[in-house]
Write a protein that holds these residues in place. Structure first.
Motif, short mmCIF file in Angstrom:
data_model
loop_
_atom_site.label_atom_id
_atom_site.label_comp_id
_atom_site.label_asym_id
_atom_site.label_seq_id
_atom_site.Cartn_x
_atom_site.Cartn_y
_atom_site.Cartn_z
N VAL A 135 45.23 39.77 41.41
CA VAL A 135 43.99 39.96 40.66
C VAL A 135 43.62 41.44 40.67
N SER A 136 42.85 41.82 39.70
CA SER A 136 42.42 43.22 39.57
C SER A 136 41.08 43.42 40.26
N GLY A 137 40.83 44.66 40.65
CA GLY A 137 39.55 44.96 41.25
C GLY A 137 39.61 46.18 42.15
N GLU A 138 38.49 46.42 42.82
CA GLU A 138 38.36 47.57 43.71
C GLU A 138 38.71 47.18 45.14
N ILE A 139 39.48 48.03 45.81
CA ILE A 139 39.82 47.80 47.21
C ILE A 139 38.61 48.14 48.07
N ILE A 140 38.04 47.13 48.74
CA ILE A 140 36.89 47.37 49.60
C ILE A 140 37.28 47.43 51.07
N GLU A 141 38.50 47.00 51.38
CA GLU A 141 38.97 47.08 52.77
C GLU A 141 40.48 47.25 52.78
N LEU A 142 40.95 48.27 53.50
CA LEU A 142 42.38 48.52 53.69
C LEU A 142 42.63 48.49 55.19
N ALA A 143 43.28 47.42 55.65
CA ALA A 143 43.34 47.15 57.08
C ALA A 143 44.55 47.75 57.77
N VAL A 144 45.46 48.40 57.05
CA VAL A 144 46.69 48.92 57.67
C VAL A 144 46.91 50.36 57.26
N GLU A 145 47.77 51.01 58.03
CA GLU A 145 48.24 52.35 57.71
C GLU A 145 49.76 52.33 57.66
N GLU A 146 50.32 53.32 56.99
CA GLU A 146 51.79 53.38 56.90
C GLU A 146 52.38 53.52 58.29
N GLY A 147 53.39 52.70 58.56
CA GLY A 147 54.04 52.70 59.87
C GLY A 147 53.54 51.60 60.80
N ASP A 148 52.44 50.93 60.43
CA ASP A 148 51.91 49.85 61.27
C ASP A 148 52.85 48.65 61.23
N PHE A 149 52.93 47.96 62.37
CA PHE A 149 53.68 46.70 62.43
C PHE A 149 52.69 45.56 62.25
N VAL A 150 53.01 44.62 61.37
CA VAL A 150 52.12 43.49 61.09
C VAL A 150 52.87 42.18 61.30
N ARG A 151 52.09 41.16 61.59
CA ARG A 151 52.61 39.80 61.70
C ARG A 151 52.28 39.02 60.43
N ALA A 152 53.07 38.00 60.17
CA ALA A 152 52.80 37.17 58.99
C ALA A 152 51.39 36.61 59.06
N GLY A 153 50.62 36.79 58.00
CA GLY A 153 49.25 36.30 57.95
C GLY A 153 48.20 37.34 58.28
N ASP A 154 48.60 38.51 58.78
CA ASP A 154 47.62 39.55 59.08
C ASP A 154 47.00 40.08 57.79
N LEU A 155 45.71 40.48 57.88
CA LEU A 155 45.01 41.02 56.73
C LEU A 155 45.57 42.39 56.37
N LEU A 156 45.88 42.58 55.08
CA LEU A 156 46.35 43.87 54.58
C LEU A 156 45.28 44.54 53.73
N VAL A 157 44.81 43.84 52.71
CA VAL A 157 43.88 44.42 51.73
C VAL A 157 42.84 43.37 51.34
N ARG A 158 41.61 43.84 51.12
CA ARG A 158 40.58 42.96 50.57
C ARG A 158 40.04 43.61 49.30
N ILE A 159 40.07 42.85 48.19
CA ILE A 159 39.58 43.33 46.90
C ILE A 159 38.18 42.77 46.66
N LYS A 160 37.33 43.57 46.03
CA LYS A 160 35.93 43.18 45.80
C LYS A 160 35.86 41.83 45.08
N PRO A 161 35.21 40.82 45.70
CA PRO A 161 35.28 39.45 45.14
C PRO A 161 34.11 39.08 44.25
N ASP A 162 33.16 39.99 44.02
CA ASP A 162 31.90 39.60 43.35
C ASP A 162 32.13 38.92 42.01
N ILE A 163 32.96 39.50 41.19
CA ILE A 163 33.15 38.96 39.84
C ILE A 163 33.80 37.58 39.90
N TYR A 164 34.67 37.37 40.89
CA TYR A 164 35.35 36.08 41.00
C TYR A 164 34.41 35.03 41.59
#
Length: 449
Positions: free
Chosen positions: A76-105
């Motif tokens: 979906v399109s929209g504005e990134i309101i939360e970016l939970a990772v940085e380059e080089g971070d190790f993540v597990r399956a299911g970890d939050l990566l990005v949150r896009i502004k949900p107001d319109i949806y």
């Protein structure tokens, strides 16, 4: 005075001519072997034939890349309101990566919920109309059976009942459509939260918080980041069409990485392309290659808290404790071990040379005639090149025609013509490639004689 010197000058000229002739004859006699009783011996190097194990190698170069790499694009399109990772971070399956502004949806969901309630109300109204039409139809049917109403009135009540049933069915369908739209909107709302699809490392991060991204509902969305399994790296190489026929799945390989000089790592062939990649097509420099992927099986890029890392560091040998840290894009060279033969007759590669039997002065007239006929039939010329090896037989070079097999970087398999224990000439290159002939006298300059 001039007449007295004339005989002396003539004598000196005659003596000079004689000296020159003697020198010339001496040089000719030396090279022809007249003075030492035979031709000059050629100095060569030799080696005793042994049974060896030979592994055929196909070499290629390429770059390291993750075996599994997932590119994250938003749905979906929209504005990134939360970016939970940085380059080089190790993540597990299911970890939050990005949150896009949900107001319109969220607003769209509220609107669709209201629409669903409206459609439900219409369906109830259609149900009531259908039930009323059914009652009127039943009454008119009884009256019609008693001939108390006309045929027209009866059919009108029947048609009205059928129409109301159709309206009620349409209302049900409209509710299902509204529910489907609501489910789609709820899914789009969920897609504003993007989570890691697998365990891995953020190898590329191309967005920042506050940026607007484009969803990929109708086109390729914004490439936000990549998640890769860096502990599962591979090398993609180009193998020439002449060598690809020798490469098979599960062939082992030796790997050298430019970033780690003087070290060798292990690998295995996991994928061979069926389609070729042709460069400079139609020109004299046309090259046809096939993509081959080699998985690096040597443990690498391990987390220091992982069980594999701890198991490796149990060893007291620092060399065995070494765990490489490969990064995508590193240059590497692989030697794929395509075929191995054991305990076969093998000679140094430089021992095998080529001679034209058609121009061989030691060949008999009958043999030369048959060679000419055969070579003319095959090549349309009088050339008959064959692979040969020169063997030292009591100080004499004996030419032996051989049939060769596979080779590695040093030795070549001999299928027929030679046996273990024979002494073959290995050098020098100049002597072997041009000068040495069958029957030449040789002297060995190494310690094999």
């Amino acid at each position: 005075m001039a007449n007295k010197k004339s005989p002396t000058k003539k004598l000196l000229k005659i003596l000079g001519i004689i000296v020159v002739l003697i020198v010339v004859l001496g040089v000719v006699a030396k090279f022809a072997g007249w003075l030492d009783g035979g031709p000059t011996e050629k100095s060569v190097e030799t080696e005793i034939i042994e049974l060896r194990t030979i592994t055929q190698i196909v070499s290629a170069s390429g770059r390291i890349q993750p075996e599994v790499e997932v590119i994250i694009r938003p749905d979906v399109s929209g504005e990134i309101i939360e970016l939970a990772v940085e380059e080089g971070d190790f993540v597990r399956a299911g970890d939050l990566l990005v949150r896009i502004k949900p107001d319109i949806y969220q607003a769209q969901i509220d609107n669709l919920n209201a629409n669903l309630l409206t459609q439900q109300s219409r369906m109830e109204q259609a149900r009531a109309n259908m039930l009323q039409a059914e009652v009127e139809y039943e009454q008119n049917k009884q009256l019609y059976d008693q001939d108390l109403i006309s045929d027209l009135e009866y059919k009108q009540s029947l048609n009205n009942f059928e129409a109301q049933k159709a309206n009620f069915k349409a209302a049900e369908y409209q509710i299902e459509s509204a529910r489907a739209q609501l489910r789609q909107a709820e899914e789009e709302l969920e897609q504003t939260v993007i989570r890691a699809p697998q365990d891995g490392t953020i190898t590329q991060l191309a967005v920042e918080q506050g940026e607007r991204v484009l969803g990929q509902s109708q086109m390729a969305g914004t490439e936000m980041m990549s998640v890769a399994r860096l502990e599962q790296m591979e090398i993609e190489v180009d193998v020439n069409e002449n060598d690809i026929v020798n490469v098979s799945l599960s062939d082992t390989a030796s790997i050298e990485v430019d970033a780690y000089p003087n070290r060798s790592f292990e690998g295995v062939v996991t994928e061979i392309a069926n389609s070729a990649e042709v460069t400079d097509q139609g020109s004299a420099e046309q090259i046809t290659n096939y993509k081959v992927k080699i998985r690096i099986t040597t443990p690498h890029n391990l987390d220091q808290s992982s069980a594999d890392f701890l198991a490796i560091n149990v060893s007291e040998n620092p060399e065995q404790n070494f765990v490489p840290n490969f990064k995508p894009g590193m240059s590497a060279t692989v030697d794929v071990k395509t075929n191995t033969v054991y305990n076969v007759v093998a000679v140094p590669i430089q021992s095998v040379t080529v001679r034209d039997f058609a121009t061989d002065t030691t060949t008999t007239e009958t043999d030369a005639s048959s060679i000419r006929n055969e070579s003319e039939n095959r090549l349309g010329s009088q050339e008959d090149f064959r692979k040969v090896v020169f063997v030292n037989e009591e100080g004499t070079a004996k030419r032996v025609e051989v049939e060769t097999g596979i080779s590695d970087n040093t030795f070549m398999q001999i299928m027929s013509g030679l046996d273990a224990g024979q002494e073959v000439v290995t050098g020098s290159y100049r002597v072997l490639s041009r000068e040495l002939q069958d029957g030449d006298k040789i002297t060995v300059s190494n310690n094999n004689n």
